[in-house]
Design a protein around this motif. Structure first.
Motif, mmCIF file in Angstrom:
data_model
loop_
_atom_site.group_PDB
_atom_site.id
_atom_site.type_symbol
_atom_site.label_atom_id
_atom_site.label_comp_id
_atom_site.label_asym_id
_atom_site.label_seq_id
_atom_site.Cartn_x
_atom_site.Cartn_y
_atom_site.Cartn_z
ATOM 1 N N ALA A 70 0.828 -1.204 0.000
ATOM 2 C CA ALA A 70 0.000 0.000 0.000
ATOM 3 C C ALA A 70 0.861 1.252 0.000
ATOM 4 C CB ALA A 70 -0.912 0.022 1.228
ATOM 5 N N VAL A 71 0.278 2.307 -0.534
ATOM 6 C CA VAL A 71 0.818 3.658 -0.410
ATOM 7 C C VAL A 71 -0.024 4.350 0.645
ATOM 8 C CG1 VAL A 71 1.212 5.869 -1.555
ATOM 9 C CG2 VAL A 71 1.605 3.728 -2.795
ATOM 10 N N LEU A 72 0.569 4.652 1.782
ATOM 11 C CA LEU A 72 -0.166 5.297 2.858
ATOM 12 C C LEU A 72 -0.282 6.790 2.566
ATOM 13 C CD1 LEU A 72 1.441 3.454 5.913
ATOM 14 C CD2 LEU A 72 -0.510 2.779 4.516
ATOM 15 N N GLY A 73 -0.718 7.546 3.569
ATOM 16 C CA GLY A 73 -0.901 8.982 3.403
ATOM 17 C C GLY A 73 -2.330 9.320 3.055
ATOM 18 N N HIS A 74 -2.956 10.142 3.890
ATOM 19 C CA HIS A 74 -4.363 10.495 3.641
ATOM 20 C C HIS A 74 -4.645 11.971 3.891
ATOM 21 C CE1 HIS A 74 -4.062 9.593 7.951
ATOM 22 N NE2 HIS A 74 -5.040 10.458 8.104
ATOM 23 N N GLU A 75 -3.644 12.719 4.328
ATOM 24 C CA GLU A 75 -3.822 14.150 4.617
ATOM 25 C C GLU A 75 -3.084 14.927 3.533
ATOM 26 O OE1 GLU A 75 -3.615 16.045 8.864
ATOM 27 O OE2 GLU A 75 -1.652 16.323 7.941
ATOM 28 N N GLY A 76 -3.711 15.065 2.370
ATOM 29 C CA GLY A 76 -2.999 15.628 1.235
ATOM 30 C C GLY A 76 -3.745 16.745 0.543
ATOM 31 N N ALA A 77 -2.996 17.496 -0.232
ATOM 32 C CA ALA A 77 -3.581 18.561 -1.056
ATOM 33 C C ALA A 77 -2.766 18.659 -2.339
ATOM 34 C CB ALA A 77 -3.578 19.892 -0.329
ATOM 35 N N GLY A 78 -3.440 19.013 -3.425
ATOM 36 C CA GLY A 78 -2.743 19.128 -4.690
ATOM 37 C C GLY A 78 -3.620 19.743 -5.760
ATOM 38 N N VAL A 79 -3.286 19.459 -7.009
ATOM 39 C CA VAL A 79 -3.960 20.052 -8.158
ATOM 40 C C VAL A 79 -4.532 18.936 -9.033
ATOM 41 C CG1 VAL A 79 -3.713 21.538 -10.179
ATOM 42 C CG2 VAL A 79 -2.385 22.016 -8.109
ATOM 43 N N VAL A 80 -5.781 19.062 -9.417
ATOM 44 C CA VAL A 80 -6.408 18.096 -10.315
ATOM 45 C C VAL A 80 -5.755 18.218 -11.691
ATOM 46 C CG1 VAL A 80 -8.559 17.422 -11.457
ATOM 47 C CG2 VAL A 80 -8.598 18.149 -9.054
ATOM 48 N N VAL A 81 -5.304 17.085 -12.244
ATOM 49 C CA VAL A 81 -4.668 17.119 -13.555
ATOM 50 C C VAL A 81 -5.457 16.351 -14.608
ATOM 51 C CG1 VAL A 81 -2.346 17.517 -12.678
ATOM 52 C CG2 VAL A 81 -3.180 15.162 -12.915
ATOM 53 N N GLU A 82 -6.416 15.516 -14.173
ATOM 54 C CA GLU A 82 -7.222 14.768 -15.141
ATOM 55 C C GLU A 82 -8.521 14.342 -14.469
ATOM 56 O OE1 GLU A 82 -7.038 10.636 -17.828
ATOM 57 O OE2 GLU A 82 -5.300 11.254 -16.607
ATOM 58 N N THR A 83 -9.595 14.362 -15.220
ATOM 59 C CA THR A 83 -10.882 13.887 -14.709
ATOM 60 C C THR A 83 -11.434 12.814 -15.634
ATOM 61 O OG1 THR A 83 -12.124 15.596 -15.883
ATOM 62 C CG2 THR A 83 -11.421 16.110 -13.634
ATOM 63 N N GLY A 84 -12.152 11.865 -15.042
ATOM 64 C CA GLY A 84 -12.789 10.823 -15.826
ATOM 65 C C GLY A 84 -14.204 11.201 -16.206
ATOM 66 N N PRO A 85 -14.904 10.302 -16.874
ATOM 67 C CA PRO A 85 -16.310 10.569 -17.232
ATOM 68 C C PRO A 85 -17.179 10.758 -15.994
ATOM 69 C CG PRO A 85 -15.436 8.659 -18.431
ATOM 70 C CD PRO A 85 -14.431 9.002 -17.380
ATOM 71 N N ASP A 86 -18.238 11.499 -16.167
ATOM 72 C CA ASP A 86 -19.258 11.694 -15.130
ATOM 73 C C ASP A 86 -18.742 12.435 -13.904
ATOM 74 O OD1 ASP A 86 -21.015 10.159 -16.739
ATOM 75 O OD2 ASP A 86 -20.249 8.314 -15.842
ATOM 76 N N VAL A 87 -17.696 13.231 -14.060
ATOM 77 C CA VAL A 87 -17.180 14.008 -12.929
ATOM 78 C C VAL A 87 -17.760 15.409 -12.970
ATOM 79 C CG1 VAL A 87 -15.132 15.126 -11.954
ATOM 80 C CG2 VAL A 87 -15.049 12.720 -12.632
ATOM 81 N N THR A 88 -18.301 15.827 -11.856
ATOM 82 C CA THR A 88 -18.786 17.205 -11.699
ATOM 83 C C THR A 88 -18.191 17.779 -10.430
ATOM 84 O OG1 THR A 88 -20.749 16.470 -10.485
ATOM 85 C CG2 THR A 88 -20.962 16.695 -12.880
ATOM 86 N N GLY A 89 -18.133 19.068 -10.362
ATOM 87 C CA GLY A 89 -17.673 19.727 -9.139
ATOM 88 C C GLY A 89 -16.206 20.077 -9.117
ATOM 89 N N VAL A 90 -15.369 19.361 -9.866
ATOM 90 C CA VAL A 90 -13.952 19.687 -9.969
ATOM 91 C C VAL A 90 -13.515 19.552 -11.412
ATOM 92 C CG1 VAL A 90 -13.326 19.080 -7.597
ATOM 93 C CG2 VAL A 90 -13.272 17.315 -9.370
ATOM 94 N N ALA A 91 -12.447 20.272 -11.776
ATOM 95 C CA ALA A 91 -11.944 20.260 -13.144
ATOM 96 C C ALA A 91 -10.430 20.379 -13.101
ATOM 97 C CB ALA A 91 -12.546 21.428 -13.936
ATOM 98 N N PRO A 92 -9.743 19.987 -14.180
ATOM 99 C CA PRO A 92 -8.290 20.140 -14.212
ATOM 100 C C PRO A 92 -7.872 21.570 -13.872
ATOM 101 C CG PRO A 92 -9.003 18.805 -16.061
ATOM 102 C CD PRO A 92 -10.255 19.315 -15.401
ATOM 103 N N GLY A 93 -6.847 21.672 -13.040
ATOM 104 C CA GLY A 93 -6.363 22.969 -12.581
ATOM 105 C C GLY A 93 -6.888 23.370 -11.221
ATOM 106 N N ASP A 94 -7.959 22.713 -10.748
ATOM 107 C CA ASP A 94 -8.514 23.045 -9.429
ATOM 108 C C ASP A 94 -7.565 22.597 -8.320
ATOM 109 O OD1 ASP A 94 -10.753 24.073 -10.597
ATOM 110 O OD2 ASP A 94 -12.098 22.440 -10.004
ATOM 111 N N HIS A 95 -7.458 23.432 -7.296
ATOM 112 C CA HIS A 95 -6.721 23.068 -6.086
ATOM 113 C C HIS A 95 -7.690 22.360 -5.142
ATOM 114 C CE1 HIS A 95 -3.142 26.062 -6.453
ATOM 115 N NE2 HIS A 95 -3.533 25.633 -7.642
#
Length: 358
Positions: free
Chosen positions: A56-81
């Protein structure tokens, strides 16, 4: 391929490896991490206190930038923090409908599904997020948008320590102005709880930790008193709270002895709120007489009893107004190779939050 700290065996070392993320599927997003906090729950997953499929890759307290979205995604888009939510609610189960999204029946679903592979071997994401990696793939419902002008290193702390600590005080315990609060355990969650108690208008805020060097930081964040654990701790806290005991005790360690200490430090009719996740084999000793006689409430608190979609904007308001100091919670910074060292500091009780920067 992306770099990640991989755990292959319980209590084994974390090794920095290249993993291949799964393709982004329907309802999923790929996030490039900027920072991730090292939480005690990560240590509990690593040492087997909490169950986690491996490798496993642990770590659950993270923040970053969306770089790709799959189908049926709403609410976030590439470039969002975004801040990662390791307990995303489904919004449809009984608990979600009852206004308790932090107990969602499906919040852990992503933990059981591999999110990446290495050498053809499936790799799982710790708590469904896998934030000890340069990039991760999560459900869109696990992403909480934050303003682009908020430093992502500070935003990462909102994902667990601050939501849990402040939420334990304001949501679970419901601390009111003028009440007294004892906070036991001054890691990132405990120090956030101290700030939550100050924001809530608590009168006396007693910080408790075995490391005396944490006193200065605790006081700078709102503690009015500092004590180290001792056999006479409950008596000391009563002396600081009108001879009664604290109206509220917030336990942020997750051990039977510290849960008992929180209970004993609380006044008759008060509330001890347990935030720390402990071991199933660690009992909490109570006797049958005291339960009724003291009329105290002993309650658990999962994820600060928060709904991150609602509570993160509130915390951001406190941060912008200067009432909530996020940067002060970070006492060490490392890269991916330093996560094991961060675990060692945690075991020794040194420092508050270690931040992994990418």
């Amino acid at each position: 391929m992306t770099a990640a700290a991989v755990l292959r065996a319980v209590d084994g070392p974390l090794t920095v490896e290249e993993i291949e993320l799964n393709p982004v599927g329907p309802g999923q997003v790929r996030v490039r991490l900027a920072a991730a906090g090292v939480c005690h729950s990560d240590l509990s997953l690593a040492n087997g206190t909490l169950r986690q499929p491996l490798p496993a890759v642990l770590g659950h307290e993270g923040a970053g930038v969306v770089v790709e979205t799959g189908p049926d995604v709403t609410g976030v888009a590439p470039g969002d923090h975004v801040v990662l939510n390791w307990s995303p609610p489904c919004r449809a189960c009984w608990y979600c409908a009852a206004g308790e999204p932090y107990l969602c029946e499906h919040a852990d679903d992503a933990r059981a599904v591999p999110f990446a592979s290495t050498g053809g071997e499936p790799v799982f994401a710790g708590l469904g997020t896998g934030a000890f990696a340069a990039e991760t793939v999560v459900g869109a419902n696990a992403c909480i948008p934050v303003p682009a002008d908020l430093p992502l290193a500070e935003a990462a702390l909102l994902g667990c320590a601050v939501l849990t600590g402040v939420g334990a005080v304001t949501n679970a315990a419901g601390v009111r102005p003028g009440e007294s609060v004892a906070v036991i355990g001054l890691g990132g969650v405990g120090l956030a709880a101290i700030q939550g108690a100050r924001i809530a208008g608590a009168s006396a805020i007693v910080a408790v930790d075995p490391a005396p060097e944490k006193e200065g930081l605790a006081r700078s964040l709102g503690a009015t008193h500092f004590r180290t654990p001792s056999a006479g701790l409950a008596k000391e806290i009563r002396a600081l709270t009108g001879g009664r005991g604290a109206d509220h005790a917030i336990e942020c360690v997750g051990r039977g002895e510290t849960i008992r200490a929180a209970w004993s430090a609380t006044r008759r009719g008060g509330t001890a709120t347990v935030v720390g996740l402990g071991a199933a084999q660690d009992p909490v000793p109570l006797n049958a007489l005291e339960v009724a006689y003291y009329a105290r409430t002993l309650r658990g608190c999962m994820y600060g009893s928060t709904d991150p979609a609602v509570d993160v904007p509130i915390l951001l308001e406190h941060h912008r107004a200067g009432r909530l100091d996020l940067a002060a919670l970070v006492t060490d910074e490392v890269d991916l190779s330093g996560v094991g060292e961060a675990f060692s500091r945690m075991r020794a009780g040194r420092g508050a939050r270690t931040l992994v920067r990418f």
